[in-house]
Design an enzyme around this catalytic site. Structure first.
Site, PDB file in Angstrom:
ATOM      1  CB  ALA A 147      66.202  -1.858 -11.906  1.00  0.00           C
ATOM      2  CE1 TYR A 184      71.844   2.345   1.657  1.00  0.00           C
ATOM      3  CE2 TYR A 184      72.675   3.628   3.681  1.00  0.00           C
ATOM      4  CZ  TYR A 184      72.970   3.240   2.182  1.00  0.00           C
ATOM      5  OH  TYR A 184      73.984   3.759   1.255  1.00  0.00           O
ATOM      6  CB  THR A 225      77.410   4.691   2.757  1.00  0.00           C
ATOM      7  OG1 THR A 225      76.974   5.284   3.665  1.00  0.00           O
ATOM      8  CG2 THR A 225      76.895   3.071   2.939  1.00  0.00           C
ATOM      9  CG  ASP A 226      79.302   8.300   6.284  1.00  0.00           C
ATOM     10  OD1 ASP A 226      78.294   7.701   5.977  1.00  0.00           O
ATOM     11  OD2 ASP A 226      79.554   9.496   6.680  1.00  0.00           O
ATOM     12  CD  GLU A 227      73.897   5.685   6.722  1.00  0.00           C
ATOM     13  OE1 GLU A 227      73.091   4.821   7.430  1.00  0.00           O
ATOM     14  OE2 GLU A 227      72.989   6.873   6.490  1.00  0.00           O
ATOM     15  CE  LYS A 267      76.216   0.805  -0.289  1.00  0.00           C
ATOM     16  NZ  LYS A 267      76.205   0.859  -1.808  1.00  0.00           N
TER      17      LYS A 267
HETATM   18  P1  NAD Z   1      69.471   6.729  -5.231  1.00  0.00           P
HETATM   19  O1  NAD Z   1      68.428   6.006  -4.461  1.00  0.00           O
HETATM   20  O2  NAD Z   1      69.191   8.108  -5.467  1.00  0.00           O
HETATM   21  O3  NAD Z   1      69.896   5.774  -6.780  1.00  0.00           O
HETATM   22  C1  NAD Z   1      69.723   4.533  -6.833  1.00  0.00           C
HETATM   23  C2  NAD Z   1      69.635   4.124  -8.350  1.00  0.00           C
HETATM   24  O4  NAD Z   1      69.909   2.649  -8.391  1.00  0.00           O
HETATM   25  C3  NAD Z   1      68.328   4.493  -8.968  1.00  0.00           C
HETATM   26  O5  NAD Z   1      68.484   4.876 -10.286  1.00  0.00           O
HETATM   27  C4  NAD Z   1      67.581   2.887  -8.999  1.00  0.00           C
HETATM   28  O6  NAD Z   1      66.716   2.781 -10.288  1.00  0.00           O
HETATM   29  C5  NAD Z   1      68.898   2.214  -9.142  1.00  0.00           C
HETATM   30  N1  NAD Z   1      68.624   0.783  -8.680  1.00  0.00           N
HETATM   31  C6  NAD Z   1      68.045   0.583  -7.570  1.00  0.00           C
HETATM   32  N2  NAD Z   1      68.020  -0.869  -7.663  1.00  0.00           N
HETATM   33  C7  NAD Z   1      68.318  -1.533  -8.489  1.00  0.00           C
HETATM   34  C8  NAD Z   1      68.674  -2.759  -9.198  1.00  0.00           C
HETATM   35  N3  NAD Z   1      68.263  -3.726  -8.510  1.00  0.00           N
HETATM   36  N4  NAD Z   1      69.253  -2.885 -10.246  1.00  0.00           N
HETATM   37  C9  NAD Z   1      69.644  -1.598 -11.198  1.00  0.00           C
HETATM   38  N5  NAD Z   1      69.479  -0.654 -10.771  1.00  0.00           N
HETATM   39  C10 NAD Z   1      68.838  -0.340  -9.392  1.00  0.00           C
HETATM   40  O7  NAD Z   1      70.740   6.551  -4.600  1.00  0.00           O
HETATM   41  P2  NAD Z   1      72.084   7.452  -4.202  1.00  0.00           P
HETATM   42  O8  NAD Z   1      71.860   8.389  -3.308  1.00  0.00           O
HETATM   43  O9  NAD Z   1      72.459   8.114  -5.730  1.00  0.00           O
HETATM   44  O10 NAD Z   1      73.186   6.740  -3.747  1.00  0.00           O
HETATM   45  C11 NAD Z   1      73.816   5.879  -5.012  1.00  0.00           C
HETATM   46  C12 NAD Z   1      74.999   5.046  -4.323  1.00  0.00           C
HETATM   47  O11 NAD Z   1      75.978   5.787  -3.412  1.00  0.00           O
HETATM   48  C13 NAD Z   1      74.503   4.000  -3.405  1.00  0.00           C
HETATM   49  O12 NAD Z   1      75.195   2.797  -3.612  1.00  0.00           O
HETATM   50  C14 NAD Z   1      74.454   4.470  -2.017  1.00  0.00           C
HETATM   51  O13 NAD Z   1      74.692   3.397  -0.932  1.00  0.00           O
HETATM   52  C15 NAD Z   1      75.941   5.188  -2.129  1.00  0.00           C
HETATM   53  N6  NAD Z   1      76.124   6.296  -1.391  1.00  0.00           N
HETATM   54  C16 NAD Z   1      75.063   7.417  -1.163  1.00  0.00           C
HETATM   55  C17 NAD Z   1      75.247   8.470  -0.253  1.00  0.00           C
HETATM   56  C18 NAD Z   1      74.193   9.564  -0.290  1.00  0.00           C
HETATM   57  O14 NAD Z   1      74.360  10.621   0.578  1.00  0.00           O
HETATM   58  N7  NAD Z   1      73.195   9.540  -1.218  1.00  0.00           N
HETATM   59  C19 NAD Z   1      76.273   8.758   0.262  1.00  0.00           C
HETATM   60  C20 NAD Z   1      77.439   7.744   0.487  1.00  0.00           C
HETATM   61  C21 NAD Z   1      77.231   6.362  -0.586  1.00  0.00           C
HETATM   62  O1  DAU Z   2      76.000   8.958   5.364  1.00  0.00           O
HETATM   63  C1  DAU Z   2      75.877   8.511   3.854  1.00  0.00           C
HETATM   64  C2  DAU Z   2      74.320   8.125   3.891  1.00  0.00           C
HETATM   65  O2  DAU Z   2      73.606   9.360   3.811  1.00  0.00           O
HETATM   66  C3  DAU Z   2      74.127   7.466   2.456  1.00  0.00           C
HETATM   67  O3  DAU Z   2      74.875   6.152   2.368  1.00  0.00           O
HETATM   68  C4  DAU Z   2      72.631   7.090   2.310  1.00  0.00           C
HETATM   69  O4  DAU Z   2      72.208   6.280   1.325  1.00  0.00           O
HETATM   70  C5  DAU Z   2      71.852   8.548   2.421  1.00  0.00           C
HETATM   71  O5  DAU Z   2      70.529   8.444   2.187  1.00  0.00           O
HETATM   72  C6  DAU Z   2      72.195   9.270   3.767  1.00  0.00           C
HETATM   73  O6  DAU Z   2      71.830   8.713   4.916  1.00  0.00           O
HETATM   74  P1  DAU Z   2      70.817   9.666   6.207  1.00  0.00           P
HETATM   75  O7  DAU Z   2      69.923   8.643   6.590  1.00  0.00           O
HETATM   76  O8  DAU Z   2      72.159  10.221   6.791  1.00  0.00           O
HETATM   77  O9  DAU Z   2      70.412  10.844   5.091  1.00  0.00           O
HETATM   78  P2  DAU Z   2      68.808  11.463   5.287  1.00  0.00           P
HETATM   79  O10 DAU Z   2      68.999  12.462   3.986  1.00  0.00           O
HETATM   80  O11 DAU Z   2      67.762  10.552   5.297  1.00  0.00           O
HETATM   81  O12 DAU Z   2      69.033  12.056   6.786  1.00  0.00           O
HETATM   82  C7  DAU Z   2      70.122  12.846   7.194  1.00  0.00           C
HETATM   83  C8  DAU Z   2      69.646  13.158   8.601  1.00  0.00           C
HETATM   84  O13 DAU Z   2      68.519  13.936   8.615  1.00  0.00           O
HETATM   85  C9  DAU Z   2      69.568  11.988   9.226  1.00  0.00           C
HETATM   86  O14 DAU Z   2      70.061  12.364  10.721  1.00  0.00           O
HETATM   87  C10 DAU Z   2      67.957  11.973   9.902  1.00  0.00           C
HETATM   88  C11 DAU Z   2      67.454  13.518   9.528  1.00  0.00           C
HETATM   89  N1  DAU Z   2      66.371  13.538   8.817  1.00  0.00           N
HETATM   90  C12 DAU Z   2      65.876  12.972   7.771  1.00  0.00           C
HETATM   91  C13 DAU Z   2      64.758  13.296   6.937  1.00  0.00           C
HETATM   92  C14 DAU Z   2      64.659  12.536   5.837  1.00  0.00           C
HETATM   93  C15 DAU Z   2      65.319  14.255   9.561  1.00  0.00           C
HETATM   94  O15 DAU Z   2      65.690  14.840  10.663  1.00  0.00           O
HETATM   95  N2  DAU Z   2      63.841  14.446   9.140  1.00  0.00           N
HETATM   96  C16 DAU Z   2      63.760  13.886   7.691  1.00  0.00           C
HETATM   97  O16 DAU Z   2      62.553  14.262   7.220  1.00  0.00           O
END
Ligand code: NAD
Ligand code: DAU
Length: 337
Positions: free
Chosen positions: A34, A151, A126-128, A155
């Site tokens: 999207a 969030y 996700t592990d969350e 999930k």
């Molecule tokens: P991100 O936020 O970087 O990307 C999300 C993408 O989804 C974007 O390109 C956005 O445009 C698209 N999107 C959002 N809403 C949409 C909709 N309604 N229709 C179509 N597309 C849409 O996310 P990410 O960090 O790449 O995470 C990807 C997946 O992996 C997620 O499902 C997240 O829960 C999971 N995940 C992320 C992490 C992490 O550390 N980032 C860890 C474990 C699992």
């Molecule tokens: O565990 C998997 C998850 O990891 C995914 O499902 C989520 O999509 C992804 O965003 C991530 O979640 P977290 O909340 O763990 O990630 P974030 O990078 O936001 O934060 C990592 C840790 O750092 C968390 O304990 C919060 C802390 N943090 C984060 C930010 C952005 C800070 O201390 N300062 C910050 O500015």
């Protein structure tokens, strides 16, 4: 194999598309995204010229758009990354889009996959969903589902809808639950890219609370290889944890980034904690290792250095995001969501 990848313009989805097109000459990818604030086609620069790649600007909350994509493309599998992914936004900006995209959007995809007889659905979770650990132990696939922030709750709800579609309707679905990813193309709202970008601009590095919350870090390409292993070899109805086995306090990560960039620790600024902040995540990935032969390849320090180098070399990429420039281009091309 032809895949519909949702969320392929985001961080992990775009890394997955780069990975699969490089690794598998037979692969074809339809990227359904999207282009929300987190979607960025610059993550796929160069790929758009590959004849095996197609982009559809589409929203998974719209059942007709999902159905039209599956009608136009006979795909072998859907790999579902699309989500609202940032915990802080779910706490401070609003939960509505999280419910719409993560829960309703996933259900729309499940319904469309059943209607179009898609052979496999890979749900990237996700592990969350497991909530927070005490000082000992690791999450296994049998750990209770105890999400603590909006969030994570959405999930977890989507995981249950996938389970129900598999159990009740026989949809061939598999779920992955991964720990914290880092690497190229990660939106600079998440810890590691935010800290790198702020350090490079000599801005304060905001550490929540005491900075002793533990996350289990994995290099994004290792996660992508895990998702691919589950797509190809995972057993229907199963859940596979994926993790880097590198669980460390946030402060250690921030200090390591400063050391790599040779910036002073005085840039660290302790700020108000995230409400309900989960204290510790750590993944037991022994099931995917044992059953599918997957293992992470890159150790944390090598991967972090590689990531810092990428953000140094791609300064324009994240500067355009921080200035908002990247949105203006897409708004003109595709309109705003
Ligand atoms: P991100 O936020 O970087 O990307 C999300 C993408 O989804 C974007 O390109 C956005 O445009 C698209 N999107 C959002 N809403 C949409 C909709 N309604 N229709 C179509 N597309 C849409 O996310 P990410 O960090 O790449 O995470 C990807 C997946 O992996 C997620 O499902 C997240 O829960 C999971 N995940 C992320 C992490 C992490 O550390 N980032 C860890 C474990 C699992
Ligand atoms: O565990 C998997 C998850 O990891 C995914 O499902 C989520 O999509 C992804 O965003 C991530 O979640 P977290 O909340 O763990 O990630 P974030 O990078 O936001 O934060 C990592 C840790 O750092 C968390 O304990 C919060 C802390 N943090 C984060 C930010 C952005 C800070 O201390 N300062 C910050 O500015």
């Amino acid at each position: 194999m032809k895949l519909l990848v949702t969320g392929g313009a985001g961080f992990i989805g775009s890394n997955y598309i780069h990975y699969i097109l490089a690794e598998d000459p037979e692969a074809q990818v339809v990227n359904f995204d999207a282009l929300t604030y987190a979607g960025n086609l610059e993550n796929l620069a160069g790929i758009d010229k590959d004849p095996r790649y197609t982009f559809i600007k589409g929203d998974i909350t719209k059942p007709n758009a999902v159905a039209a994509a599956l009608e136009a493309h006979q795909v072998d599998a859907v790999v579902h990354f699309a989500a609202e992914s940032h915990v802080d936004r779910s706490l401070h900006v609003g939960t509505r889009t999280f419910i719409l995209t993560n829960v309703l959007g996933t259900q729309n995809l499940l319904d469309a996959c059943r209607a179009h007889k898609v052979a496999r659905f890979v749900h990237v979770s996700t592990d969350e969903v497991y909530g927070s650990l005490g000082p000992e132990g690791r999450f296994t696939e049998a750990s209770p589902i105890q999400p603590n922030n909006p969030y994570a709750a959405t999930k977890a709800a989507s995981d249950f809808m996938v389970r129900a579609a598999c159990h009740s309707h026989g949809l061939d679905a598999v779920i992955t639950r991964c720990s914290n990813n880092f690497g190229p193309y990660q939106f600079p709202e998440k810890l590691i890219p935010l800290m790198i970008a702020n350090a490079l601009e000599d801005k304060p590095l905001p550490v929540y609370g005491d900075g002793c919350q533990v996350r289990d870090w994995i290099y994004v390409e290792d996660h992508c290889r895990g998702v691919d292993a589950v797509l190809r070899k995972g057993k229907t109805g199963e859940i596979y944890n994926i993790g880097g086995s590198h669980d460390v306090p946030n402060l250690d990560v921030v200090r390591r980034i400063l050391a790599i960039l040779q910036k002073p620790e005085s840039l660290i600024k302790y700020v108000k904690d995230r409400p309900g902040h989960d204290r510790r995540y750590a993944i037991d990935a022994s099931k995917i290792e044992r059953e599918l032969g997957w293992q992470p390849r890159l150790d944390f320090d090598t991967a972090l250095r590689k990531t810092v180098a990428w953000y140094l070399e791609h300064r324009t990429w994240w500067e355009r995001i921080r200035s908002g420039e990247y949105r203006k281009y897409y708004a003109a091309m595709y309109g705003n969501r």
